[in-house]
Design a protein around this motif. Structure first.
Motif, short mmCIF file in Angstrom:
data_model
loop_
_atom_site.label_atom_id
_atom_site.label_comp_id
_atom_site.label_asym_id
_atom_site.label_seq_id
_atom_site.Cartn_x
_atom_site.Cartn_y
_atom_site.Cartn_z
N ALA B 219 0.83 -1.20 0.00
CA ALA B 219 0.00 0.00 0.00
C ALA B 219 0.87 1.26 0.00
N ALA B 220 2.00 1.21 0.72
CA ALA B 220 2.91 2.36 0.75
C ALA B 220 3.49 2.61 -0.64
N VAL B 221 3.82 1.51 -1.33
CA VAL B 221 4.39 1.64 -2.67
C VAL B 221 3.32 2.20 -3.62
N ALA B 222 2.11 1.64 -3.54
CA ALA B 222 1.05 2.07 -4.45
C ALA B 222 0.73 3.55 -4.26
N VAL B 223 0.55 3.98 -3.04
CA VAL B 223 0.19 5.38 -2.80
C VAL B 223 1.39 6.30 -3.06
N GLY B 224 2.57 5.88 -2.63
CA GLY B 224 3.75 6.72 -2.79
C GLY B 224 4.11 6.96 -4.25
N LEU B 225 3.99 5.94 -5.08
CA LEU B 225 4.35 6.10 -6.50
C LEU B 225 3.25 6.80 -7.28
N ARG B 226 2.02 6.54 -6.89
CA ARG B 226 0.89 7.10 -7.61
C ARG B 226 0.90 8.62 -7.59
N ARG B 227 1.25 9.17 -6.42
CA ARG B 227 1.24 10.62 -6.28
C ARG B 227 2.55 11.24 -6.75
N GLY B 228 3.39 10.42 -7.41
CA GLY B 228 4.73 10.87 -7.75
C GLY B 228 4.80 12.11 -8.59
N GLY B 229 3.87 12.31 -9.52
CA GLY B 229 3.98 13.45 -10.42
C GLY B 229 3.49 14.75 -9.82
N ARG B 230 2.83 14.67 -8.69
CA ARG B 230 2.21 15.89 -8.16
C ARG B 230 3.10 16.63 -7.19
N HIS B 231 3.01 17.90 -7.26
CA HIS B 231 3.83 18.71 -6.37
C HIS B 231 3.17 18.80 -5.01
N GLU B 232 3.97 18.57 -3.98
CA GLU B 232 3.44 18.71 -2.62
C GLU B 232 4.27 19.72 -1.87
#
Lengths: 104, 248
Positions: B219-232
């Motif tokens: 779940a950490a991998v899925a959420v962490g990579l998914r939001r990869g393109g967005r600026h935080e």
């Protein structure tokens, strides 16, 4: 694997990770995605442990019992910013009382 | 262990850092009693329980070992869950190594004491001498308190008999929830937690105990990579390392 082997292997791995942080170049864990996944790892594991410890019974069956009531009490106390020991102690007390009363 | 190089700290600052470090040490050390009690309740001997506090010395990982073993999981699953939870200590070490300036035996000691609390107190100080003092005093204080209270908890837990009648098995979930709570500060963290819990519960009836927890790490991998393109927004400088992002 014996319990002792499990205990000692977990200890060795934990120390190895800590020491690695003093030995490897910091660049290895740089990168926004990589650091985000690493930061989310404890969240995923702790959430899974909460879920499994609360509703998984013997043999993997899901069931609601005194443990779920204990977790609910813990969450209420966490919202109220209670101390760690208060949270853990109250959860044990709720489960113990419910079982003593024969309700769960 | 508290000898400090570089510019010496003014006495007032030294006392301030000491007070902070010792109060964190006392508060955290006290949790050791719950670990000791839960560990023997899940079937470990007093000696095995104490070995975890002495040699592993990282609360979340220790709770994971006894949680997985207590649920009937096999050894490798317990080691894997514990180790994945310990990854963050390695990341803290990347930060603390910059101000500690340690080598040889002192580096081994520093590595062993690199945990949530020592890192938090160390990095919170503005001056290098205070960072070093804060790290070492907090680390040693937590180590001593945690180990003493682990022993107390293990002996008490051993003496009271069937842990189920006291609800000690239920307290394990509460302990994990209390460790998780301060980390749920971002939408990503909440999404990860929900997904991980879901994965673990779906997998639980089909797989051996302990394995669902390891799968949930995905779940950490899925959420962490998914939001990869967005600026935080970057983490605030005063965020504790307890929180979402251990990196500077």
């Amino acid at each position: 694997m014996t319990t002792w082997a499990t205990v000692l292997l977990a200890c060795a791995a934990a120390f190895g990770l800590k020491l690695a942080g003093y030995l490897v170049p910091a660049g290895w864990v740089r990168g926004e995605r990589r650091s985000r996944v690493i930061a989310l790892l404890p969240v995923a594991l702790l959430a899974a442990l909460v879920a499994v410890q609360t509703v998984v019974g013997d043999g993997g069956a899901l069931l609601l019992d005194a443990r779920a009531a204990a977790l609910a009490a813990a969450v209420v106390l966490l919202v109220l910013r209670a101390n760690f020991l208060v949270v853990v102690g109250a959860a044990a007390a709720v489960a113990g009382i419910l079982r003593a009363l024969g309700w769960a | 262990m508290t000898t400090v190089a570089d510019t010496p700290l003014p006495e007032a600052r030294r006392r301030e850092v000491m007070r902070q470090a010792l109060s964190v040490g006392a508060a955290t050390g006290a949790y050791g009693i719950s670990f000791g009690a839960l560990a023997v309740a899940s079937g470990l001997t007093v000696l095995q329980t104490q070995a975890l506090s002495l040699l592993l010395f990282s609360g979340g990982s220790q709770f994971a070992v006894v949680g997985v073993l207590g649920a009937g999981g096999f050894g490798l699953a317990a080691v894997a869950a514990s180790t994945l939870l310990g990854v963050r200590n390695g990341l803290y070490a990347l930060q603390t190594s910059r101000f500690l300036g340690v080598a040889g035996l002192r580096r081994l000691a520093a590595a062993h004491l690199t945990i949530d609390e020592s890192t938090a107190v160390g990095v919170a100080q503005p001056e290098r001498a205070a960072q070093r003092l804060g790290f070492w005093v907090t680390g040693v204080a937590v180590f001593v308190g945690w180990n003493l209270m682990t022993l107390v908890g293990a002996l008490v837990g051993n003496a009271i008999g069937d842990p189920r009648s006291y609800g000690l098995d239920a307290a394990a979930a509460a302990a994990f929830a209390a460790l998780l709570w301060p980390r749920l500060r971002s939408g990503d963290a909440v999404a990860t937690a929900v997904l991980a819990a879901f994965v673990a519960l779906v997998a639980a009836p089909a797989l051996p105990a302990g394995v669902p927890v390891i799968l949930a790490a995905g779940a950490a991998v899925a959420v962490g990579l998914r939001r990869g393109g967005r600026h935080e927004r970057p983490p605030s400088p005063d965020a504790e390392p307890h929180g979402a992002d251990p990196l500077p």
